[in-house]
Motif scaffolding. Structure first.
Motif, PDB file in Angstrom:
ATOM      1  N   GLY A  79     -32.705  -1.677 -27.708  1.00  0.00           N
ATOM      2  CA  GLY A  79     -32.958  -2.995 -27.152  1.00  0.00           C
ATOM      3  C   GLY A  79     -33.068  -2.928 -25.643  1.00  0.00           C
ATOM      4  N   PRO A  80     -33.601  -3.983 -25.017  1.00  0.00           N
ATOM      5  CA  PRO A  80     -33.748  -3.996 -23.558  1.00  0.00           C
ATOM      6  C   PRO A  80     -32.424  -3.750 -22.857  1.00  0.00           C
ATOM      7  CG  PRO A  80     -34.892  -5.851 -24.557  1.00  0.00           C
ATOM      8  CD  PRO A  80     -34.058  -5.239 -25.637  1.00  0.00           C
ATOM      9  N   ALA A  81     -32.483  -3.052 -21.738  1.00  0.00           N
ATOM     10  CA  ALA A  81     -31.264  -2.762 -20.981  1.00  0.00           C
ATOM     11  C   ALA A  81     -30.622  -4.063 -20.508  1.00  0.00           C
ATOM     12  CB  ALA A  81     -31.587  -1.868 -19.789  1.00  0.00           C
ATOM     13  N   PRO A  82     -29.295  -4.198 -20.654  1.00  0.00           N
ATOM     14  CA  PRO A  82     -28.619  -5.438 -20.257  1.00  0.00           C
ATOM     15  C   PRO A  82     -28.400  -5.549 -18.751  1.00  0.00           C
ATOM     16  CG  PRO A  82     -27.021  -3.858 -21.074  1.00  0.00           C
ATOM     17  CD  PRO A  82     -28.364  -3.218 -21.255  1.00  0.00           C
ATOM     18  N   ALA A  83     -28.712  -4.489 -18.017  1.00  0.00           N
ATOM     19  CA  ALA A  83     -28.524  -4.506 -16.567  1.00  0.00           C
ATOM     20  C   ALA A  83     -29.563  -3.581 -15.932  1.00  0.00           C
ATOM     21  CB  ALA A  83     -27.111  -4.041 -16.205  1.00  0.00           C
ATOM     22  N   ARG A  84     -29.787  -3.780 -14.657  1.00  0.00           N
ATOM     23  CA  ARG A  84     -30.735  -2.919 -13.951  1.00  0.00           C
ATOM     24  C   ARG A  84     -30.169  -1.507 -13.841  1.00  0.00           C
ATOM     25  NH1 ARG A  84     -31.840  -4.241  -8.530  1.00  0.00           N
ATOM     26  NH2 ARG A  84     -29.770  -5.179  -8.397  1.00  0.00           N
ATOM     27  N   TYR A  85     -31.062  -0.531 -13.942  1.00  0.00           N
ATOM     28  CA  TYR A  85     -30.634   0.866 -13.821  1.00  0.00           C
ATOM     29  C   TYR A  85     -31.767   1.664 -13.188  1.00  0.00           C
ATOM     30  CZ  TYR A  85     -33.791   2.087 -17.675  1.00  0.00           C
ATOM     31  OH  TYR A  85     -34.917   2.292 -18.451  1.00  0.00           O
ATOM     32  N   VAL A  86     -31.422   2.821 -12.675  1.00  0.00           N
ATOM     33  CA  VAL A  86     -32.425   3.780 -12.245  1.00  0.00           C
ATOM     34  C   VAL A  86     -31.985   5.157 -12.727  1.00  0.00           C
ATOM     35  CG1 VAL A  86     -31.370   4.056  -9.941  1.00  0.00           C
ATOM     36  CG2 VAL A  86     -33.728   4.767 -10.319  1.00  0.00           C
ATOM     37  N   TRP A  87     -32.886   5.828 -13.420  1.00  0.00           N
ATOM     38  CA  TRP A  87     -32.642   7.197 -13.901  1.00  0.00           C
ATOM     39  C   TRP A  87     -33.154   8.149 -12.828  1.00  0.00           C
ATOM     40  CZ3 TRP A  87     -30.702   9.063 -18.693  1.00  0.00           C
ATOM     41  CH2 TRP A  87     -30.845  10.429 -18.910  1.00  0.00           C
ATOM     42  N   LEU A  88     -32.306   9.082 -12.419  1.00  0.00           N
ATOM     43  CA  LEU A  88     -32.680  10.005 -11.356  1.00  0.00           C
ATOM     44  C   LEU A  88     -32.574  11.448 -11.827  1.00  0.00           C
ATOM     45  CD1 LEU A  88     -30.457   7.721  -9.913  1.00  0.00           C
ATOM     46  CD2 LEU A  88     -31.907   8.446  -8.017  1.00  0.00           C
ATOM     47  N   ALA A  89     -33.450  12.284 -11.295  1.00  0.00           N
ATOM     48  CA  ALA A  89     -33.383  13.721 -11.549  1.00  0.00           C
ATOM     49  C   ALA A  89     -32.898  14.410 -10.288  1.00  0.00           C
ATOM     50  CB  ALA A  89     -34.759  14.264 -11.940  1.00  0.00           C
ATOM     51  N   CYS A  90     -32.130  15.470 -10.469  1.00  0.00           N
ATOM     52  CA  CYS A  90     -31.769  16.311  -9.342  1.00  0.00           C
ATOM     53  C   CYS A  90     -32.210  17.730  -9.681  1.00  0.00           C
ATOM     54  CB  CYS A  90     -30.282  16.224  -9.015  1.00  0.00           C
ATOM     55  SG  CYS A  90     -29.151  16.206 -10.423  1.00  0.00           S
ATOM     56  N   CYS A 146     -28.901  11.802 -13.659  1.00  0.00           N
ATOM     57  CA  CYS A 146     -27.798  10.834 -13.580  1.00  0.00           C
ATOM     58  C   CYS A 146     -28.367   9.424 -13.686  1.00  0.00           C
ATOM     59  CB  CYS A 146     -27.012  11.010 -12.285  1.00  0.00           C
ATOM     60  SG  CYS A 146     -27.969  10.682 -10.799  1.00  0.00           S
ATOM     61  N   LEU A 147     -27.477   8.471 -13.853  1.00  0.00           N
ATOM     62  CA  LEU A 147     -27.851   7.062 -13.942  1.00  0.00           C
ATOM     63  C   LEU A 147     -27.100   6.270 -12.881  1.00  0.00           C
ATOM     64  CD1 LEU A 147     -27.996   5.932 -17.694  1.00  0.00           C
ATOM     65  CD2 LEU A 147     -29.697   5.441 -15.939  1.00  0.00           C
ATOM     66  N   ILE A 148     -27.813   5.465 -12.145  1.00  0.00           N
ATOM     67  CA  ILE A 148     -27.196   4.511 -11.223  1.00  0.00           C
ATOM     68  C   ILE A 148     -27.426   3.123 -11.800  1.00  0.00           C
ATOM     69  CG2 ILE A 148     -27.232   3.536  -8.905  1.00  0.00           C
ATOM     70  CD1 ILE A 148     -28.075   6.214  -7.826  1.00  0.00           C
TER      71      ILE A 148
END
Length: 610
Positions: free
Chosen positions: A332-343, A360-362
Motif C-alpha cells: 500500500g502507499p507509504a504512510p509517510a514521506r521517505y527517501v531511499w538512498l544508496a551509499c 538506507c532510509l530517511i
C-alpha cells in the motif's frame, strides 16, 4: 518570471553556471522562467519547438527517444533539451515528469548567447554531446565492432569420428546449437542442430554414424581482425547461422546469430526500458543478469571507466526505483514521506561487475510507531529484491533492513552530529560510508538539508577531518621493493593485486577527504577530484596527476573484469600482474606512486599545494 533566492542560490552553485561572470549570471535573473509539472505530465514531445534549456530544481524527468525507449532518467541538478536547442530549437527527444517537478527554463536566445560568449559554458555542453557516453545511449554500431568482441572464445568441439548420437548429447548438455569439428587442432567442419535434424534424423541414419558423414566440411571462416559488417555480410550472403573464427589455422572462437542479437541488445537504454516495465522481481533479475555482457561490450566499445560505471549504476538505480514501486503496490502507499538512498559504489555511481548493496532510509519526522512499522517489511522487500538481482546483501549490514539505518531525518542529523563531534573508529568508518549517500527514490528534499548541513559542519571541524584523514590512509597502495608491484602472498588470491582495496579505494578515500576539506557537494570520485582542483583544495599539477592515476587504475580494473567475463568467469578485483605487459605494469606502478604521494601529502596536511 524572476528567480527566487532559493533557485538563484541553487543555480549559482551548479556547473557551468558557477563559472559565469557576475554580469552574465545576472542576465538569468530577468530572463529565466519557472515551470512546474505534475507526475506523468508531458514536458515536450519529439518534433515540438523547445521553450529553452531545462534545469531540474526538484523532481525527476524521463527522456525517451523516437521509438519511445527510455534513454535517460534525470534528477535534481541535471539539465536537458540542449541537444535540440543546438539542432535548430526542435526537440529530438520527448520528456515527461516522472514525479512532481520544478524546472528552471533558460530561453533559447539566452542559452545560445551564453554558449557563444562564455567558454566554460560552451565547453560543458559541447563536451556533454561529443562523448562516447552519449553515443552509447543509442544502439552500439554492430557494423564497426571487432569480431573479437562478438565471438564466444574457445568454442565446444568434437572429433570427426564422434557418433552423431554422442554429438547430439553434447549439444544438449552444453545447451548449444553447433559443434566445431576439429582434427589435429585444425578446423575441418561444423555440425549444427539443423544437420542433425535435416540429415541424420530425416534420413534415418544409425546413431553410431560418425559426425564426418553429416557435418559441413571446410566451413567459411573469418579472422579475429574482421569487423561486424564482415560477419553480417557473410551470414546474409551464404545464409549462415554460425561462423567460426580462425587465427593462424587455429580455431579461436565462433560467432552465432544469437551473439549478434545479444550485442545489439546491449545498450543501457534497452536495460532501463526493460527494468522500468518489469512487473516482478524475477523480471528485474532477468534484466540484471545481462549486465556482465553489457560491461564487456561497453569496455570493448572504448568507453572510459567512469562512463561504463555510470551506465551500470543507472541500471541499478532504475531497478531500485522499480522495487520501491513494487513494494508500495504490495504494502500500500507509504504512510509517510521517505527517501531511499544508496551509499558505497552505487552512491558514488561507480558500480562495476562486482557490487553488493549499501542503502538506507530517511523518513520524515513526526512519524508514529504504526507508520514506522510499515517500513520494516517495505525495506526487506526492496533489499531482498536487490539481492535476487545480483546486488548481494551488505556483509556489514549497512542496509535499510537494519533499524539503525531506517530512521526519521532528525535521528540522521543526530547521527552525523555525533560522528563529527566524537570521531572514534566506528564513527570514522560510518561517516566514510555515509558521506557517499545519494538519493535514489522517494522525496529527495528530506536529504537536501541533511547533506548541506553535515558537509558544512564536517568541513569546519578540523579534529574530525584529521581523524577522517587518518582513516583514509588505511588502504596502502601495492608498491613493492625494487620498483615492482606487491602482490598478495598467500591464500586464494595469491600473486594478484587487489585492484579495489589497494587500487581504487585509496583514491575514493582521497576524493572524499577533499570533499570534506573543501565543503564540496559531488559524491562521484572523479567529480570530487575535479571539484577539488577547481576549488584549489589541491594543486592543479597534483590533482591532474591523481586524476590520470585514478583513470589508469580504474580502467585496468574494469578491463580485467571484462576479460574474466569473456572467459566465462565471474568478475572479481584480483588482477595477476603477469596478465599485463611490461609496459602496462610500469605505468600501473607509476600510477600507484602518484596515489601514494598524494596520500603522504594528505598525511602532512598540505594537499600538495606546497
Amino acid at each position: 518570471m524572476p528567480m527566487n533566492d532559493t533557485a538563484l542560490s541553487f543555480l549559482k552553485q551548479l556547473h557551468p553556471y558557477d563559472a559565469l561572470p557576475d554580469r552574465a549570471f545576472h542576465a538569468l535573473w530577468n530572463d529565466v522562467m519557472f515551470r512546474t509539472y505534475p507526475a506523468g505530465a508531458k514536458i515536450y514531445d519529439l518534433g515540438e519547438e523547445l521553450d529553452g534549456l531545462y534545469v531540474i530544481e526538484s523532481g525527476q524527468v524521463t527522456v525517451r527517444d523516437e521509438n519511445g525507449h527510455i534513454i535517460s532518467q534525470l534528477q535534481r541538478k541535471n539539465s536537458f533539451a540542449e541537444r535540440g536547442l543546438m539542432k535548430g530549437g526542435i526537440a529530438v527527444t520527448s520528456a515527461y515528469a516522472q514525479d512532481d517537478c520544478r524546472l528552471i527554463c533558460i530561453p533559447p536566445t539566452l542559452f545560445h548567447k551564453l554558449r557563444a560568449d562564455h567558454e566554460p559554458f560552451r565547453r560543458f555542453f559541447d563536451r556533454k554531446h561529443s562523448t562516447k557516453a552519449h553515443d552509447a545511449l543509442g544502439k552500439f554500431d554492430l557494423t564497426r565492432a571487432h569480431v573479437a568482441t562478438l565471438m564466444v572464445a574457445d568454442p565446444v568441439t568434437c572429433a570427426p569420428s564422434m557418433t552423431i548420437q554422442a554429438a547430439a548429447q553434447k549439444m544438449r548438455d552444453e545447451r548449444i546449437s553447433c559443434l566445431c569439428v576439429v582434427e589435429k587442432k585444425k578446423l575441418v567442419g561444423i555440425l549444427t542442430v539443423r544437420d542433425l535434424s535435416g540429415k541424420a534424423l530425416a534420413q534415418g541414419l544409425a546413431h553410431d554414424t560418425p559426425v564426418r558423414e553429416i557435418m559441413t566440411p571446410d566451413p567459411r571462416v573469418l579472422s579475429p581482425s574482421a569487423i561486424g559488417s564482415d560477419v553480417l555480410h557473410m551470414m546474409m550472403e551464404y545464409r549462415l547461422g554460425h561462423l567460426p573464427i580462425v587465427e593462424a589455422g587455429k580455431l579461436v572462437g565462433i560467432v552465432t546469430q544469437t551473439d549478434l542479437t545479444r550485442f545489439q541488445a546491449s545498450n543501457t537504454a534497452g536495460f532501463v526500458a526493460d527494468a522500468a516495465r518489469a512487473e516482478t522481481t524475477q523480471d528485474l533479475a532477468a534484466v540484471t543478469e545481462r549486465i556482465p555482457n553489457l560491461l564487456v561490450q561497453l569496455v570493448a566499445a572504448g568507453n572510459r571507466h567512469d562512463v561504463v560505471t555510470r551506465m551500470i549504476t543507472d541500471i541499478a538505480d532504475v531497478v531500485t526505483r522499480r522495487l520501491l514501486a513494487q513494494a508500495e503496490e504490495k504494502f500500500g502507499p507509504a504512510p509517510a514521506r521517505y527517501v531511499w538512498l544508496a551509499c558505497g559504489s552505487q552512491g558514488r555511481q561507480e558500480q562495476t561487475g562486482v557490487s553488493d548493496q549499501d542503502n538506507c532510509l530517511i523518513l520524515e519526522d513526526d512519524i508514529d510507531e504504526r507508520m514506522l512499522a510499515y517500513f520494516e517489511p517495505f525495506a526487506q522487500f526492496v533489499s531482498d529484491g536487490l539481492n535476487a538481482c545480483g546486488y548481494v546483501y551488505c556483509p556489514g549490514n549497512m542496509m535499510a533492513t537494519n533499524p539503525r539505518w531506517r530512521q526519521p531525518v532528525s535521528v540522521w542529523h543526530d547521527y552525523f552530529r555525533h560522528w563529527i563531534k566524537s570521531p572514534g573508529k566506528e564513527a570514522q568508518m560510518l561517516a566514510s560510508v555515509m558521506f557517499d549517500l545519494r538519493p535514489i527514490g522517494g522525496d529527495f528534499s528530506l536529504f537536501d538539508g541533511l547533506q548541506a548541513k553535515t558537509l558544512k559542519a564536517a568541513s569546519a571541524n578540523s579534529i574530525f577531518t584529521a581523524h577522517m584523514a587518518t582513516n583514509a590512509l588505511t588502504h596502502a597502495t601495492p608498491l613493492g621493493m625494487l620498483k615492482g608491484l606487491a602482490t598478495i602472498r598467500s591464500g586464494e588470491h595469491r600473486n594478484t593485486v587487489d585492484m579495489k582495496l589497494s587500487g581504487v579505494v585509496p583514491v575514493v578515500d582521497l576524493g572524499r577527504m577533499y570533499a570534506l576539506q573543501g565543503n564540496l557537494e559531488p559524491v562521484n570520485t572523479r567529480a570530487r577530484l575535479q571539484a577539488a582542483i577547481a576549488g584549489e583544495v589541491i594543486s592543479k599539477s597534483g590533482g591532474r596527476d591523481l586524476l590520470d592515476a585514478y583513470d589508469l587504475v580504474a580502467q585496468t580494473r574494469l578491463d580485467h573484469q571484462a576479460r574474466q567475463i569473456k572467459r566465462g568467469k565471474a568478475p572479481d578485483n584480483f588482477l595477476p600482474p603477469a596478465d599485463l605487459s611490461d609496459f602496462e605494469r610500469s605505468h600501473l606502478r607509476d600510477a600507484f606512486v602518484v596515489i601514494k604521494t598524494m596520500q603522504s601529502a594528505l598525511m602532512q596536511g598540505r594537499g600538495v599545494l606546497g
